[in-house]
Design a protein around this motif. Sequence first.
Motif, PDB file in Angstrom:
ATOM      1  N   VAL A   1       0.988  -1.115   0.013  1.00 28.88           N
ATOM      2  CA  VAL A   1      -0.144   0.048  -0.031  1.00 28.88           C
ATOM      3  C   VAL A   1       0.731   1.332   0.125  1.00 28.88           C
ATOM      4  CG1 VAL A   1      -1.654   1.280   1.224  1.00 28.88           C
ATOM      5  CG2 VAL A   1      -2.013  -1.040   1.119  1.00 28.88           C
ATOM      6  N   LEU A   2       1.682   1.169   0.825  1.00 26.36           N
ATOM      7  CA  LEU A   2       2.845   2.352   0.885  1.00 26.36           C
ATOM      8  C   LEU A   2       3.340   2.650  -0.590  1.00 26.36           C
ATOM      9  CD1 LEU A   2       4.538   2.325   4.358  1.00 26.36           C
ATOM     10  CD2 LEU A   2       2.560   3.678   3.473  1.00 26.36           C
ATOM     11  N   ALA A   3       4.018   1.514  -0.957  1.00 19.05           N
ATOM     12  CA  ALA A   3       4.536   1.567  -2.371  1.00 19.05           C
ATOM     13  C   ALA A   3       3.546   2.044  -3.281  1.00 19.05           C
ATOM     14  CB  ALA A   3       5.128   0.193  -2.947  1.00 19.05           C
ATOM     15  N   VAL A   4       2.352   1.711  -3.389  1.00 17.21           N
ATOM     16  CA  VAL A   4       1.343   2.466  -4.360  1.00 17.21           C
ATOM     17  C   VAL A   4       1.285   3.951  -3.989  1.00 17.21           C
ATOM     18  CG1 VAL A   4      -1.130   2.221  -5.163  1.00 17.21           C
ATOM     19  CG2 VAL A   4       0.254   0.154  -4.597  1.00 17.21           C
ATOM     20  N   ILE A   5       0.921   4.313  -2.826  1.00 22.44           N
ATOM     21  CA  ILE A   5       0.777   5.546  -2.418  1.00 22.44           C
ATOM     22  C   ILE A   5       2.021   6.488  -2.990  1.00 22.44           C
ATOM     23  CG2 ILE A   5       0.694   7.213  -0.376  1.00 22.44           C
ATOM     24  CD1 ILE A   5      -0.741   5.088   0.988  1.00 22.44           C
ATOM     25  N   THR A   6       3.154   5.954  -2.778  1.00 18.51           N
ATOM     26  CA  THR A   6       4.361   6.744  -3.221  1.00 18.51           C
ATOM     27  C   THR A   6       4.443   6.890  -4.823  1.00 18.51           C
ATOM     28  OG1 THR A   6       5.661   5.893  -1.240  1.00 18.51           O
ATOM     29  CG2 THR A   6       7.034   6.557  -3.191  1.00 18.51           C
ATOM     30  N   ALA A   7       4.152   5.466  -5.398  1.00 19.29           N
ATOM     31  CA  ALA A   7       4.211   5.719  -7.000  1.00 19.29           C
ATOM     32  C   ALA A   7       3.009   6.621  -7.396  1.00 19.29           C
ATOM     33  CB  ALA A   7       3.725   4.230  -7.503  1.00 19.29           C
TER      34      ALA A   7
ATOM     35  N   LEU B   1       1.257  10.512  -3.884  1.00 19.80           N
ATOM     36  CA  LEU B   1       0.069  11.165  -3.024  1.00 19.80           C
ATOM     37  C   LEU B   1       1.054  11.540  -1.881  1.00 19.80           C
ATOM     38  CD1 LEU B   1      -2.557   8.320  -3.203  1.00 19.80           C
ATOM     39  CD2 LEU B   1      -2.470  10.687  -4.407  1.00 19.80           C
ATOM     40  N   ASP B   2       0.298  12.697  -1.062  1.00 24.21           N
ATOM     41  CA  ASP B   2       1.066  13.097  -0.112  1.00 24.21           C
ATOM     42  C   ASP B   2      -0.224  12.561   1.203  1.00 24.21           C
ATOM     43  OD1 ASP B   2       2.281  14.352   2.051  1.00 24.21           O
ATOM     44  OD2 ASP B   2       1.551  16.615   1.633  1.00 24.21           O
ATOM     45  N   ASP B   3       0.224  11.522   1.702  1.00 25.09           N
ATOM     46  CA  ASP B   3      -0.639  10.711   2.625  1.00 25.09           C
ATOM     47  C   ASP B   3      -0.131  10.694   3.911  1.00 25.09           C
ATOM     48  OD1 ASP B   3      -2.471   9.098   4.282  1.00 25.09           O
ATOM     49  OD2 ASP B   3      -2.752   7.950   2.481  1.00 25.09           O
ATOM     50  N   ASP B   4      -0.666  11.906   5.035  1.00 26.05           N
ATOM     51  CA  ASP B   4      -0.135  11.855   6.285  1.00 26.05           C
ATOM     52  C   ASP B   4      -0.337  10.654   7.103  1.00 26.05           C
ATOM     53  OD1 ASP B   4       0.876  14.525   5.647  1.00 26.05           O
ATOM     54  OD2 ASP B   4      -0.990  15.484   6.102  1.00 26.05           O
ATOM     55  N   ASP B   5      -1.174  10.044   6.883  1.00 29.51           N
ATOM     56  CA  ASP B   5      -1.684   8.663   7.665  1.00 29.51           C
ATOM     57  C   ASP B   5      -1.729   7.547   6.729  1.00 29.51           C
ATOM     58  OD1 ASP B   5      -2.260   6.964   9.667  1.00 29.51           O
ATOM     59  OD2 ASP B   5      -3.918   8.170  10.475  1.00 29.51           O
ATOM     60  N   PRO B   6      -0.701   6.838   6.171  1.00 30.49           N
ATOM     61  CA  PRO B   6      -1.117   5.832   5.448  1.00 30.49           C
ATOM     62  C   PRO B   6      -1.550   4.395   6.029  1.00 30.49           C
ATOM     63  CG  PRO B   6       1.484   6.039   5.875  1.00 30.49           C
ATOM     64  CD  PRO B   6       0.482   7.159   6.447  1.00 30.49           C
ATOM     65  N   ASP B   7      -1.326   4.594   7.330  1.00 36.13           N
ATOM     66  CA  ASP B   7      -2.011   3.292   8.205  1.00 36.13           C
ATOM     67  C   ASP B   7      -3.643   3.356   7.959  1.00 36.13           C
ATOM     68  OD1 ASP B   7       0.315   2.615   9.162  1.00 36.13           O
ATOM     69  OD2 ASP B   7       0.042   3.230  11.096  1.00 36.13           O
ATOM     70  N   VAL B   8      -4.322   4.466   7.796  1.00 36.92           N
ATOM     71  CA  VAL B   8      -5.660   4.294   7.360  1.00 36.92           C
ATOM     72  C   VAL B   8      -5.894   3.670   5.908  1.00 36.92           C
ATOM     73  CG1 VAL B   8      -7.566   5.927   6.760  1.00 36.92           C
ATOM     74  CG2 VAL B   8      -6.156   6.765   8.748  1.00 36.92           C
ATOM     75  N   ALA B   9      -5.083   3.797   5.022  1.00 38.51           N
ATOM     76  CA  ALA B   9      -5.227   3.256   3.720  1.00 38.51           C
ATOM     77  C   ALA B   9      -5.044   1.825   3.853  1.00 38.51           C
ATOM     78  CB  ALA B   9      -4.210   3.929   2.732  1.00 38.51           C
TER      79      ALA B   9
END
Length: 215
Positions: A142-148, A151-159
Amino acid sequence: MSTPGTAGADAEPGRNARRRSRTRAALIGAAQQILIEGNGANVSIQAITERADVGLGSFYNHFPGRPELFAAAREDATARFRAWIDERIGEETDPVRRLTLNIRLTGRFAAAHPDVSRVLLSRLADPDVFSTAIAPGLHRDVLAVITAQGLDDDDPDVAVIAVSGAIEAVINAAVRQGPADLTRMADAIARNVLRMLGVAETDLTKVLAAPLPGA
């Protein structure tokens, strides 16, 4: 070379090991069937051994008590699920495709193995078990997809929690959905998850159109 009279003795440890393995497998199989039926809380050890067709004394050669047996039954179901998924995902490195495969293949597994999925359901209440056993690497993907996606996600744990819930929903649906409905549901959930993570429509359409390995 074995001396006369020693061949049988040499073979005995192997026979004993196979017998123990069969007994353990029978106990785990009986426990899984009981979990599928939803009767794990009240069943006696004697009822378990009768269902497994093994002696009552044999139970304690393998497990100290019911909790350990049911834990082993859940671990066995989890191992079967992960082996099936991992074999098909293989060495895929693209995070979007890995995540998509995890969700879509979960739907195919649940459709093909509804009983195993019912056993898995008893594990899903524990988030630590989910992340480490049911969907290992999910946080990373999930973090890799957000980075790719930039996205500027302050709380990736929610995703991660949202995606975990999506995969859990697919497994849970195995209890009440037919195979065709379940696979469609898994694909729809995968599409919505990719949208949530910012994947462009053209890209998600392409990845969802890709054939599923071994499914």
